[in-house]
Design a protein around this motif. Structure first.
Motif, PDB file in Angstrom:
ATOM      1  N   MET A  92       2.587   0.685  18.419  1.00  0.00           N
ATOM      2  CA  MET A  92       2.277  -0.743  18.349  1.00  0.00           C
ATOM      3  C   MET A  92       1.003  -0.942  17.533  1.00  0.00           C
ATOM      4  N   LYS A  93       1.026  -1.932  16.668  1.00  0.00           N
ATOM      5  CA  LYS A  93      -0.133  -2.215  15.823  1.00  0.00           C
ATOM      6  C   LYS A  93      -1.240  -2.854  16.660  1.00  0.00           C
ATOM      7  N   LYS A  94      -2.443  -2.307  16.553  1.00  0.00           N
ATOM      8  CA  LYS A  94      -3.566  -2.809  17.322  1.00  0.00           C
ATOM      9  C   LYS A  94      -4.371  -3.822  16.520  1.00  0.00           C
ATOM     10  N   ALA A  95      -5.045  -4.719  17.245  1.00  0.00           N
ATOM     11  CA  ALA A  95      -5.898  -5.714  16.597  1.00  0.00           C
ATOM     12  C   ALA A  95      -6.985  -4.993  15.816  1.00  0.00           C
ATOM     13  N   GLY A  96      -7.196  -5.408  14.598  1.00  0.00           N
ATOM     14  CA  GLY A  96      -8.228  -4.797  13.770  1.00  0.00           C
ATOM     15  C   GLY A  96      -7.692  -3.710  12.862  1.00  0.00           C
ATOM     16  N   ASP A  97      -6.430  -3.283  13.074  1.00  0.00           N
ATOM     17  CA  ASP A  97      -5.822  -2.282  12.206  1.00  0.00           C
ATOM     18  C   ASP A  97      -5.651  -2.843  10.804  1.00  0.00           C
ATOM     19  N   GLN A  98      -5.829  -2.007   9.809  1.00  0.00           N
ATOM     20  CA  GLN A  98      -5.625  -2.419   8.427  1.00  0.00           C
ATOM     21  C   GLN A  98      -4.133  -2.496   8.121  1.00  0.00           C
ATOM     22  N   PRO A  99      -3.719  -3.455   7.246  1.00  0.00           N
ATOM     23  CA  PRO A  99      -2.308  -3.526   6.888  1.00  0.00           C
ATOM     24  C   PRO A  99      -1.871  -2.251   6.156  1.00  0.00           C
ATOM     25  N   SER A 100      -0.615  -1.897   6.339  1.00  0.00           N
ATOM     26  CA  SER A 100      -0.086  -0.694   5.699  1.00  0.00           C
ATOM     27  C   SER A 100       0.076  -0.923   4.202  1.00  0.00           C
ATOM     28  N   THR A 101       0.319   0.158   3.474  1.00  0.00           N
ATOM     29  CA  THR A 101       0.541   0.072   2.025  1.00  0.00           C
ATOM     30  C   THR A 101       1.746  -0.818   1.739  1.00  0.00           C
ATOM     31  N   ARG A 102       2.767  -0.694   2.548  1.00  0.00           N
ATOM     32  CA  ARG A 102       3.975  -1.505   2.372  1.00  0.00           C
ATOM     33  C   ARG A 102       3.675  -2.989   2.569  1.00  0.00           C
ATOM     34  N   GLN A 103       2.892  -3.278   3.596  1.00  0.00           N
ATOM     35  CA  GLN A 103       2.525  -4.669   3.867  1.00  0.00           C
ATOM     36  C   GLN A 103       1.669  -5.247   2.740  1.00  0.00           C
ATOM     37  N   LEU A 104       0.755  -4.435   2.221  1.00  0.00           N
ATOM     38  CA  LEU A 104      -0.093  -4.876   1.113  1.00  0.00           C
ATOM     39  C   LEU A 104       0.738  -5.170  -0.130  1.00  0.00           C
ATOM     40  N   ARG A 105       1.734  -4.332  -0.391  1.00  0.00           N
ATOM     41  CA  ARG A 105       2.619  -4.560  -1.546  1.00  0.00           C
ATOM     42  C   ARG A 105       3.400  -5.856  -1.371  1.00  0.00           C
ATOM     43  N   SER A 106       3.838  -6.100  -0.133  1.00  0.00           N
ATOM     44  CA  SER A 106       4.599  -7.317   0.148  1.00  0.00           C
ATOM     45  C   SER A 106       3.733  -8.558  -0.080  1.00  0.00           C
ATOM     46  N   ILE A 107       2.480  -8.498   0.393  1.00  0.00           N
ATOM     47  CA  ILE A 107       1.546  -9.614   0.202  1.00  0.00           C
ATOM     48  C   ILE A 107       1.277  -9.833  -1.277  1.00  0.00           C
ATOM     49  N   GLU A 108       1.093  -8.736  -1.999  1.00  0.00           N
ATOM     50  CA  GLU A 108       0.817  -8.812  -3.439  1.00  0.00           C
ATOM     51  C   GLU A 108       1.999  -9.428  -4.189  1.00  0.00           C
ATOM     52  N   THR A 109       3.206  -9.016  -3.823  1.00  0.00           N
ATOM     53  CA  THR A 109       4.405  -9.550  -4.471  1.00  0.00           C
ATOM     54  C   THR A 109       4.536 -11.049  -4.223  1.00  0.00           C
ATOM     55  N   ARG A 110       4.298 -11.459  -2.991  1.00  0.00           N
ATOM     56  CA  ARG A 110       4.376 -12.883  -2.637  1.00  0.00           C
ATOM     57  C   ARG A 110       3.376 -13.692  -3.459  1.00  0.00           C
ATOM     58  N   GLU A 111       2.154 -13.186  -3.568  1.00  0.00           N
ATOM     59  CA  GLU A 111       1.118 -13.892  -4.324  1.00  0.00           C
ATOM     60  C   GLU A 111       1.460 -13.946  -5.812  1.00  0.00           C
ATOM     61  N   LYS A 112       2.053 -12.880  -6.326  1.00  0.00           N
ATOM     62  CA  LYS A 112       2.462 -12.858  -7.737  1.00  0.00           C
ATOM     63  C   LYS A 112       3.544 -13.906  -7.996  1.00  0.00           C
ATOM     64  N   LEU A 113       4.466 -14.041  -7.065  1.00  0.00           N
ATOM     65  CA  LEU A 113       5.542 -15.026  -7.203  1.00  0.00           C
ATOM     66  C   LEU A 113       4.993 -16.452  -7.134  1.00  0.00           C
ATOM     67  N   LEU A 114       4.035 -16.678  -6.257  1.00  0.00           N
ATOM     68  CA  LEU A 114       3.441 -18.006  -6.148  1.00  0.00           C
ATOM     69  C   LEU A 114       2.634 -18.359  -7.396  1.00  0.00           C
ATOM     70  N   SER A 115       1.888 -17.381  -7.900  1.00  0.00           N
ATOM     71  CA  SER A 115       1.107 -17.606  -9.118  1.00  0.00           C
ATOM     72  C   SER A 115       2.027 -17.876 -10.303  1.00  0.00           C
ATOM     73  N   ALA A 116       3.085 -17.082 -10.417  1.00  0.00           N
ATOM     74  CA  ALA A 116       4.059 -17.269 -11.499  1.00  0.00           C
ATOM     75  C   ALA A 116       4.764 -18.610 -11.340  1.00  0.00           C
ATOM     76  N   GLY A 117       5.081 -18.972 -10.092  1.00  0.00           N
ATOM     77  CA  GLY A 117       5.743 -20.239  -9.826  1.00  0.00           C
ATOM     78  C   GLY A 117       4.897 -21.406 -10.288  1.00  0.00           C
TER      79      GLY A 117
END
Length: 205
Positions: free
Chosen positions: A1-26
């Motif tokens: 279980m993910k604990k409070a204060g844990d850093q996001p995983s590499t996969r989660q960071l990529r997902s966030i980055e992709t979402r932001e790229k799509l919004l910026s491109a949009g």
């Protein structure tokens, strides 16, 4: 279980980055082509991401537009959410005029994307519904401020403060769209000063 204060995983960071790229491109594609002519394919291509990955985040261009609308209008809401606890009519007028000026000045600053929003509201059911939701949020906040004034003996007692709130927002909304279209015939300063004077003289004792 993910604990409070844990850093996001590499996969989660990529997902966030992709979402932001799509919004910026949009945003870029919408501003360049307008809401009607812009396509999800153009946005995905500009974001340099795969179709499958893109559709995990947004099912269509309307979904991207809605998030952009929420993000931009959050800036307007921050102005509306400013502390409102005046002790006199003059103090209330000063706060309200400052808010009106900041609100309309932001419309001027965000003109390019706001033009897209106006187009989308006329053609997209989801965009139209989102704008109505945004509008009601503003009206509720204004109602809260008017109620404060009424409870503290500043506002007139024989007025329906909810109707007054709607009237004040619609006045601001009308000038917002005029500014977005570049149709206003006066400066933002003069518009804010004038509509505030009319509004406060009718509302406050």
């Amino acid at each position: 279980m993910k604990k409070a204060g844990d850093q996001p995983s590499t996969r989660q960071l990529r997902s966030i980055e992709t979402r932001e790229k799509l919004l910026s491109a949009g945003r870029d594609i919408f501003v360049e082509y307008g809401f009607q002519k812009a396509t999800i394919s153009q946005i995905i291509k500009k974001a340099n991401t795969g179709y499958g990955t893109a559709y995990v985040h947004f099912k269509n261009k309307d979904a991207i537009l809605i998030v952009l609308m929420e993000d931009v209008m959050h800036k307007f809401h921050q102005i509306a959410e400013a502390s409102f606890s005046p002790h006199s009519k003059d103090e209330a007028k000063e706060i309200i005029e400052k808010q009106a000026y900041s609100f309309l000045k932001l419309a001027e600053k965000e003109r390019s994307i706001m033009r897209v929003f106006e187009q989308a509201i006329g053609f997209s059911t989801s965009a139209s519904s989102k704008w109505k939701e945004i509008r009601e949020k503003f009206i509720q906040r204004i109602s809260k401020d008017i109620l404060y004034s009424y409870q503290n003996g500043l506002a007139k007692e024989d007025l329906n403060y909810e109707l007054a709130a709607r009237g004040w927002f619609f006045a601001n909304e009308m000038y917002l769209w005029e500014i977005v279209r570049g149709e206003q015939t006066a400066s933002v300063e003069e518009i804010a000063k004038t509509i505030t004077a009319v509004y406060t003289s009718g509302l406050y004792q």
